[in-house]
Design a protein around this motif. Sequence first.
Motif, PDB file in Angstrom:
ATOM      1  N   THR A   1       4.205 -14.816  -7.344  1.00 15.00           N
ATOM      2  CA  THR A   1       4.098 -13.355  -7.439  1.00 15.00           C
ATOM      3  C   THR A   1       3.245 -12.960  -8.639  1.00 15.00           C
ATOM      4  O   THR A   1       2.364 -12.096  -8.531  1.00 15.00           O
ATOM      5  CB  THR A   1       5.499 -12.714  -7.539  1.00 15.00           C
ATOM      6  OG1 THR A   1       6.295 -13.140  -6.422  1.00 15.00           O
ATOM      7  CG2 THR A   1       5.415 -11.197  -7.554  1.00 15.00           C
ATOM      8  N   ALA A   2       3.499 -13.581  -9.790  1.00 15.05           N
ATOM      9  CA  ALA A   2       2.724 -13.266 -10.999  1.00 15.05           C
ATOM     10  C   ALA A   2       1.250 -13.605 -10.801  1.00 15.05           C
ATOM     11  O   ALA A   2       0.365 -12.829 -11.185  1.00 15.05           O
ATOM     12  CB  ALA A   2       3.290 -14.025 -12.191  1.00 15.05           C
ATOM     13  N   ARG A   3       0.984 -14.738 -10.203  1.00 14.00           N
ATOM     14  CA  ARG A   3      -0.404 -15.141  -9.957  1.00 14.00           C
ATOM     15  C   ARG A   3      -1.106 -14.152  -9.032  1.00 14.00           C
ATOM     16  O   ARG A   3      -2.227 -13.723  -9.310  1.00 14.00           O
ATOM     17  CB  ARG A   3      -0.466 -16.552  -9.369  1.00 14.00           C
ATOM     18  CG  ARG A   3      -1.897 -17.075  -9.275  1.00 14.00           C
ATOM     19  CD  ARG A   3      -1.950 -18.475  -8.753  1.00 14.00           C
ATOM     20  NE  ARG A   3      -1.826 -18.425  -7.305  1.00 14.00           N
ATOM     21  CZ  ARG A   3      -1.495 -19.455  -6.539  1.00 14.00           C
ATOM     22  NH1 ARG A   3      -1.204 -20.618  -7.068  1.00 14.00           N
ATOM     23  NH2 ARG A   3      -1.429 -19.322  -5.230  1.00 14.00           N
ATOM     24  N   TYR A   4      -0.430 -13.772  -7.956  1.00 18.44           N
ATOM     25  CA  TYR A   4      -1.022 -12.813  -7.022  1.00 18.44           C
ATOM     26  C   TYR A   4      -1.276 -11.477  -7.720  1.00 18.44           C
ATOM     27  O   TYR A   4      -2.325 -10.871  -7.543  1.00 18.44           O
ATOM     28  CB  TYR A   4      -0.125 -12.618  -5.794  1.00 18.44           C
ATOM     29  CG  TYR A   4      -0.800 -11.807  -4.721  1.00 18.44           C
ATOM     30  CD1 TYR A   4      -1.464 -12.442  -3.682  1.00 18.44           C
ATOM     31  CD2 TYR A   4      -0.811 -10.419  -4.763  1.00 18.44           C
ATOM     32  CE1 TYR A   4      -2.123 -11.710  -2.701  1.00 18.44           C
ATOM     33  CE2 TYR A   4      -1.464  -9.671  -3.792  1.00 18.44           C
ATOM     34  CZ  TYR A   4      -2.118 -10.322  -2.769  1.00 18.44           C
ATOM     35  OH  TYR A   4      -2.785  -9.593  -1.804  1.00 18.44           O
ATOM     36  N   ALA A   5      -0.308 -11.038  -8.507  1.00 17.24           N
ATOM     37  CA  ALA A   5      -0.459  -9.760  -9.229  1.00 17.24           C
ATOM     38  C   ALA A   5      -1.666  -9.802 -10.151  1.00 17.24           C
ATOM     39  O   ALA A   5      -2.489  -8.875 -10.174  1.00 17.24           O
ATOM     40  CB  ALA A   5       0.811  -9.452 -10.020  1.00 17.24           C
ATOM     41  N   ALA A   6      -1.801 -10.881 -10.911  1.00 19.16           N
ATOM     42  CA  ALA A   6      -2.916 -11.013 -11.856  1.00 19.16           C
ATOM     43  C   ALA A   6      -4.261 -11.070 -11.139  1.00 19.16           C
ATOM     44  O   ALA A   6      -5.237 -10.459 -11.578  1.00 19.16           O
ATOM     45  CB  ALA A   6      -2.721 -12.258 -12.716  1.00 19.16           C
ATOM     46  N   GLU A   7      -4.306 -11.794 -10.034  1.00 19.90           N
ATOM     47  CA  GLU A   7      -5.564 -11.974  -9.303  1.00 19.90           C
ATOM     48  C   GLU A   7      -5.985 -10.740  -8.500  1.00 19.90           C
ATOM     49  O   GLU A   7      -7.124 -10.653  -8.053  1.00 19.90           O
ATOM     50  CB  GLU A   7      -5.451 -13.184  -8.363  1.00 19.90           C
ATOM     51  CG  GLU A   7      -5.379 -14.509  -9.095  1.00 19.90           C
ATOM     52  CD  GLU A   7      -5.119 -15.695  -8.174  1.00 19.90           C
ATOM     53  OE1 GLU A   7      -4.841 -15.483  -6.969  1.00 19.90           O
ATOM     54  OE2 GLU A   7      -5.178 -16.833  -8.665  1.00 19.90           O
ATOM     55  N   ASN A   8      -5.052  -9.800  -8.320  1.00 20.32           N
ATOM     56  CA  ASN A   8      -5.342  -8.660  -7.450  1.00 20.32           C
ATOM     57  C   ASN A   8      -5.192  -7.308  -8.142  1.00 20.32           C
ATOM     58  O   ASN A   8      -5.011  -6.288  -7.481  1.00 20.32           O
ATOM     59  CB  ASN A   8      -4.467  -8.738  -6.193  1.00 20.32           C
ATOM     60  CG  ASN A   8      -4.893  -9.897  -5.307  1.00 20.32           C
ATOM     61  OD1 ASN A   8      -5.850  -9.788  -4.548  1.00 20.32           O
ATOM     62  ND2 ASN A   8      -4.211 -11.021  -5.441  1.00 20.32           N
ATOM     63  N   GLY A   9      -5.298  -7.299  -9.459  1.00 20.24           N
ATOM     64  CA  GLY A   9      -5.379  -6.051 -10.203  1.00 20.24           C
ATOM     65  C   GLY A   9      -4.105  -5.266 -10.396  1.00 20.24           C
ATOM     66  O   GLY A   9      -4.153  -4.078 -10.714  1.00 20.24           O
ATOM     67  N   PHE A  10      -2.952  -5.899 -10.233  1.00 24.31           N
ATOM     68  CA  PHE A  10      -1.694  -5.207 -10.502  1.00 24.31           C
ATOM     69  C   PHE A  10      -1.443  -5.201 -12.004  1.00 24.31           C
ATOM     70  O   PHE A  10      -1.758  -6.161 -12.702  1.00 24.31           O
ATOM     71  CB  PHE A  10      -0.533  -5.888  -9.772  1.00 24.31           C
ATOM     72  CG  PHE A  10      -0.545  -5.664  -8.292  1.00 24.31           C
ATOM     73  CD1 PHE A  10       0.131  -4.590  -7.733  1.00 24.31           C
ATOM     74  CD2 PHE A  10      -1.243  -6.517  -7.451  1.00 24.31           C
ATOM     75  CE1 PHE A  10       0.108  -4.371  -6.363  1.00 24.31           C
ATOM     76  CE2 PHE A  10      -1.277  -6.315  -6.080  1.00 24.31           C
ATOM     77  CZ  PHE A  10      -0.594  -5.234  -5.532  1.00 24.31           C
ATOM     78  N   GLU A  11      -0.858  -4.123 -12.483  1.00 24.39           N
ATOM     79  CA  GLU A  11      -0.548  -4.014 -13.916  1.00 24.39           C
ATOM     80  C   GLU A  11       0.704  -4.791 -14.281  1.00 24.39           C
ATOM     81  O   GLU A  11       0.867  -5.221 -15.431  1.00 24.39           O
ATOM     82  CB  GLU A  11      -0.357  -2.541 -14.293  1.00 24.39           C
ATOM     83  CG  GLU A  11      -1.615  -1.706 -14.132  1.00 24.39           C
ATOM     84  CD  GLU A  11      -1.300  -0.227 -14.218  1.00 24.39           C
ATOM     85  OE1 GLU A  11      -0.674   0.188 -15.204  1.00 24.39           O
ATOM     86  OE2 GLU A  11      -1.697   0.504 -13.288  1.00 24.39           O
ATOM     87  N   SER A  12       1.608  -4.950 -13.300  1.00 23.12           N
ATOM     88  CA  SER A  12       2.871  -5.634 -13.564  1.00 23.12           C
ATOM     89  C   SER A  12       3.437  -6.183 -12.267  1.00 23.12           C
ATOM     90  O   SER A  12       2.939  -5.895 -11.184  1.00 23.12           O
ATOM     91  CB  SER A  12       3.876  -4.666 -14.207  1.00 23.12           C
ATOM     92  OG  SER A  12       4.155  -3.585 -13.341  1.00 23.12           O
ATOM     93  N   PHE A  13       4.495  -6.965 -12.412  1.00 29.19           N
ATOM     94  CA  PHE A  13       5.219  -7.480 -11.252  1.00 29.19           C
ATOM     95  C   PHE A  13       6.699  -7.487 -11.584  1.00 29.19           C
ATOM     96  O   PHE A  13       7.106  -7.504 -12.753  1.00 29.19           O
ATOM     97  CB  PHE A  13       4.733  -8.878 -10.855  1.00 29.19           C
ATOM     98  CG  PHE A  13       5.169  -9.972 -11.786  1.00 29.19           C
ATOM     99  CD1 PHE A  13       6.237 -10.807 -11.454  1.00 29.19           C
ATOM    100  CD2 PHE A  13       4.524 -10.173 -13.002  1.00 29.19           C
ATOM    101  CE1 PHE A  13       6.647 -11.818 -12.325  1.00 29.19           C
ATOM    102  CE2 PHE A  13       4.926 -11.181 -13.865  1.00 29.19           C
ATOM    103  CZ  PHE A  13       5.982 -12.007 -13.528  1.00 29.19           C
ATOM    104  N   THR A  14       7.508  -7.462 -10.539  1.00 29.88           N
ATOM    105  CA  THR A  14       8.963  -7.504 -10.695  1.00 29.88           C
ATOM    106  C   THR A  14       9.543  -8.182  -9.459  1.00 29.88           C
ATOM    107  O   THR A  14       8.797  -8.670  -8.608  1.00 29.88           O
ATOM    108  CB  THR A  14       9.547  -6.092 -10.917  1.00 29.88           C
ATOM    109  OG1 THR A  14      10.925  -6.213 -11.319  1.00 29.88           O
ATOM    110  CG2 THR A  14       9.440  -5.219  -9.683  1.00 29.88           C
TER     111      THR A  14
END
Length: 194
Positions: free
Chosen positions: A95-108
């Motif tokens: 989830t963190a990797r996907y968030a970082a690679e796709n421009g999300f500011e955060s993940f939970t």
Amino acid sequence: MEKTLMHCCCAPCSVRCIEDLRGEGIEPTAYWYNPTIHPYQEYKARRDTLVSYAPSIGMALIVDESYGLRPFVKAVAADIDHRCRYCYACRLDRTARYAAENGFESFTTTLLISPYQDHDLIRSLGEQMGKKYGVAFLYRDFRPGFRDGQAKARALGFYMQKYCGCIFSEEDRYAKAIARDLKNTMVHFKEENA
């Protein structure tokens, strides 16, 4: 509005998490990645419920399809009683990797709503994965909304799972019934062969 990727273990656990985040002005994008849910029919029931629910509330959903029974069993076989660490870590890492690679500011994660999960371990691993990929872990203690979320999910007619997710947690869930059936079978077998 903050762009947050929310790992979802199932639709019932997501109900209050979504409501709470939206109440803060955060619009989550749901992310399905659960290779640790078994057997396949259980995996499918949970996934399909989330796939139906997301559009009904206007929430974007990303499905990262990966049914991982064999990799999961290989990873935890040497220490089944401590399998949850692997389960949390593999899902939070992806989830963190996907968030970082796709421009999300955060993940939970919706795992933070369950009073049955190791909340401190989930938080610690989330923070570690956030640092690893350079994206913020959005920590929230969603547990106070657990019962309300479950009641709302039942009212919506959601599939309600009976155990955490992996095949070993299913065994834990039914341990008393398994022991009772084994005892009854043995008694019955002895009576027939007496």
